[in-house]
Design a protein around this motif. Structure first.
Motif, PDB file in Angstrom:
ATOM      1  N   SER A  11      -9.779 -51.834 -29.086  1.00 50.08           N
ATOM      2  CA  SER A  11      -9.093 -53.029 -29.568  1.00 50.08           C
ATOM      3  C   SER A  11      -7.931 -53.498 -28.713  1.00 50.08           C
TER       4      SER A  11
ATOM      5  N   MET B 292      -5.082 -52.224 -28.945  1.00 45.03           N
ATOM      6  CA  MET B 292      -3.887 -52.083 -29.783  1.00 45.03           C
ATOM      7  C   MET B 292      -3.489 -50.610 -29.865  1.00 45.03           C
TER       8      MET B 292
ATOM      9  N   VAL C 257       1.207 -53.820 -29.859  1.00 49.42           N
ATOM     10  CA  VAL C 257       1.753 -52.716 -30.657  1.00 49.42           C
ATOM     11  C   VAL C 257       1.750 -53.035 -32.145  1.00 49.42           C
ATOM     12  N   VAL C 258       1.153 -52.174 -32.912  1.00 52.86           N
ATOM     13  CA  VAL C 258       1.184 -52.323 -34.366  1.00 52.86           C
ATOM     14  C   VAL C 258       2.238 -51.377 -34.909  1.00 52.86           C
ATOM     15  N   PHE C 259       3.030 -51.927 -35.785  1.00 55.15           N
ATOM     16  CA  PHE C 259       4.280 -51.337 -36.130  1.00 55.15           C
ATOM     17  C   PHE C 259       4.235 -50.732 -37.529  1.00 55.15           C
TER      18      PHE C 259
ATOM     19  N   ARG D 271      -2.276 -43.527 -44.814  1.00 57.26           N
ATOM     20  CA  ARG D 271      -2.777 -44.837 -45.199  1.00 57.26           C
ATOM     21  C   ARG D 271      -2.834 -45.768 -43.987  1.00 57.26           C
ATOM     22  N   TYR D 272      -1.764 -45.752 -43.219  1.00 61.14           N
ATOM     23  CA  TYR D 272      -1.735 -46.556 -42.008  1.00 61.14           C
ATOM     24  C   TYR D 272      -2.819 -46.108 -41.041  1.00 61.14           C
TER      25      TYR D 272
ATOM     26  N   ASP E 267      -5.654 -44.736 -41.583  1.00 61.46           N
ATOM     27  CA  ASP E 267      -6.979 -45.196 -41.995  1.00 61.46           C
ATOM     28  C   ASP E 267      -7.165 -46.674 -41.669  1.00 61.46           C
ATOM     29  N   ALA E 268      -6.161 -47.457 -41.978  1.00 63.91           N
ATOM     30  CA  ALA E 268      -6.244 -48.892 -41.725  1.00 63.91           C
ATOM     31  C   ALA E 268      -6.425 -49.160 -40.233  1.00 63.91           C
ATOM     32  N   LEU E 269      -5.672 -48.431 -39.432  1.00 61.16           N
ATOM     33  CA  LEU E 269      -5.748 -48.676 -37.995  1.00 61.16           C
ATOM     34  C   LEU E 269      -7.066 -48.195 -37.405  1.00 61.16           C
TER      35      LEU E 269
ATOM     36  N   GLN F 228      -9.901 -48.227 -38.770  1.00 63.03           N
ATOM     37  CA  GLN F 228     -10.906 -49.253 -39.075  1.00 63.03           C
ATOM     38  C   GLN F 228     -10.803 -50.456 -38.157  1.00 63.03           C
ATOM     39  N   LYS F 229      -9.663 -50.573 -37.512  1.00 64.41           N
ATOM     40  CA  LYS F 229      -9.475 -51.698 -36.592  1.00 64.41           C
ATOM     41  C   LYS F 229      -9.723 -51.278 -35.155  1.00 64.41           C
ATOM     42  N   TYR F 230     -10.249 -50.083 -34.954  1.00 67.94           N
ATOM     43  CA  TYR F 230     -10.495 -49.569 -33.612  1.00 67.94           C
ATOM     44  C   TYR F 230      -9.231 -49.466 -32.775  1.00 67.94           C
TER      45      TYR F 230
END
Lengths: 322, 322
Positions: free
Chosen positions: A59, A61, A92-94, A106-107, A109-111, A113-115
């Motif tokens: 991704s 990211m 960068v995802v914060f 939780r984060y 898992d979410a990330l 799924q976003k590759y």
DNA sequence: CTCCGATCTGTAACCGGTTACACACATAGT
DNA sequence: ACTATGTGTGTAACCGGTTACAGATCGGAG
């Protein structure tokens, strides 16, 4: 939004050819290349990175996990990570984790799924095994979490030694240590370095635990001063904690550095804003963030899991509080 | 990674059925639902959000554009945005713009290609038209950039008035204003508020421009004190600037608030760390971040472009420097 | 003149989801 | 008995890219 099909149609070639020109892979005649480039220009085409992600399982990211950006130690770290990421074309995802493993999970898992390609982690949990099974490039920042995970951190123990020795050399004979939260690795290391020197020099000492908040540091210091009025040195586990201590000292009518000498840890900009300015153990914050990002990107792009620890040296910055 | 096909196979249904159960859309028999849920559980399936994004042209991400997270005003804002985003299932992409339009544009392009759902913007450019054509949900934070873009900001002018009036009431008759960078909207508004009161009360005044860095504030204040030794009040455009001024005052042997009274703006935690603690105009920083995120998400999910300005009141917090 | 490899190009499958549509079946209303 | 309508399900197209593969063309070697 214009797609690769639009470009192909305009350039009168197939989407495959457009893709080849775009990625400079495989053959493409000069004529075709010219027409494609022209079409891209004309249509102002920008490839859709979500579609790319889907195919490549990548991704561009990276996740940045930190306990709380509001803690003044972290913004500079975050900034460094972001600078390096941008330079290498990453985004960068914060994620503020508040030291909660649940939030972290939780984060994650979410990330996933976003590759997301990798994660820089100022970890909450102690157990490295938890992270090892995350199965994704990871770099630990500021906190060591295990041998098999590349780590960037400061030499906290040595820094604490330097700080304590410095106070001793300045004539302190009864030193208090405002320790950081238990279970947070750097806090424990700093406490260990402190204890070592105290023992070596045979000094009087007292240790109290604080979190990294200024209010609590102030309160604990007030209590400390009431219990032990003859304290003449304070080694705070962070600069913020030191600021809290200084407030308590001012409030109780003690002069700094006259009556009590104070030293902090971190080297955040705050040190220079205080009056008197704060002596501290300076970490190479920006450089650490940089290094962590570089390691992560290297790991992502070259698969090298250089599973080593990068321990940055710290330096004593003597200012007015000692 | 397990995909929807694996789940379908395991549950002995089609992918369509799995998708229906997953999203609770369309029909699905109790029996089928049971089998699908069971399969999901057994295979530990998590839907791939990239594939979802591709179809829906939506990513569950929002961009947060700020000049520099290292400036202590921003972390709390960022934190608030992140908290609200997380709660609503969004992820925050973090972008330091350094007030450079080029960097802003570059980030915007990158995010657009990722189907980012919206952007919270502490804008660099003056020209609202540039942003209007971005064609994406946007909320302006801290800086007004145009009537047609929802905005969250503080009542800077009024805050500056309150600050100046406060100094006057405390007996200051020659007040300096350390103004923020020209072209940055809040800085201009604060300067305007200051000038208004100066004029109304017929006080002596002087204005010098600074950026928001502490070093420069200190330097400018030194110069100021040399040129105008009889200054008895300083209104700084930010708390950091005020800290710089206080250093200069200490250095030049002036006492605060005895010789010179000082007031800052922002209400960042720093105020309480200074000795003496800093009187300031407090912004509702966290609330502003929260509101901005809420407005953006509302705009994303309900298309309401409530194109209004949310101006937060500020409040004078009197501490020791006045 | 034939054969071979290099060059060039397009078709179609694939990444992992979502959903329009067609079809099957049941139940109810007339 | 014969539609309507409501349920339940699968097939296949689609989102916007990438690439394996097959077919076409061409120059040069034998």
């Amino acid at each position: 939004m214009t797609t690769i099909k639009d470009v192909a149609k305009y350039a009168e070639v197939s989407v495959a050819t457009v893709s080849r020109v775009l990625n400079d892979r495989g053959y493409a005649s000069a004529e075709a290349r010219r027409r494609v480039l022209d079409a891209i220009e004309k249509l102002n085409y920008q490839p859709n990175s979500v579609a790319r992600s889907l195919y490549h399982k990548t991704s561009g990211m990276i996740g940045l996990f930190m306990p709380d950006i509001t803690n003044p130690f972290f913004p500079e770290l975050a900034r460094a990570v972001e600078d390096v990421a941008l330079e290498s074309g990453y985004t960068v995802v914060f994620c503020n984790t508040d030291e909660e493993e649940a939030k972290e999970k939780r984060y994650f898992d979410a990330l996933k799924q976003k590759y997301v390609d990798g994660i820089i982690l100022t970890a909450s949990s102690q157990s490295a095994s938890d992270y090892a099974q995350w199965d994704m490039p990871i770099v630990a920042l500021d906190r060591v979490i295990g041998k098999h995970i590349p780590t960037v951190a400061s030499d906290n123990k040595n820094g604490a030694r330097q700080a304590t020795i410095h106070l001793a050399e300045r004539g302190c004979s009864f030193i208090a240590h405002l320790k950081g939260p238990a279970g947070v690795r750097p806090a424990d290391d700093r406490a260990a370095g402190f204890e070592e020197v105290i023992e070596e020099k045979g000094l009087r000492s007292v240790v109290v635990q604080t979190n990294f908040s200024i209010k609590q540091a102030e309160k604990e210091t007030m209590k400390l001063l009431a219990d032990h009025p003859d304290i003449d040195g304070i080694f705070a586990a962070s600069d913020v904690t030191a600021a809290g201590a200084m407030q308590a000292l001012a409030q109780s009518g003690r002069s700094v550095p006259g009556d009590v000498k104070v030293i902090g840890f971190d080297g955040i900009p705050l040190c220079n804003m205080l009056v008197p300015s704060l002596t501290t153990v300076q970490q190479s914050i920006y450089q650490m963030g940089e290094k962590a990002a570089q390691l992560l990107i290297q790991q992502i792009e070259h698969g090298e899991s250089e599973s080593c620890e990068h321990i940055f040296p710290v330096s004593l910055i003597i200012r007015e509080t000692t």
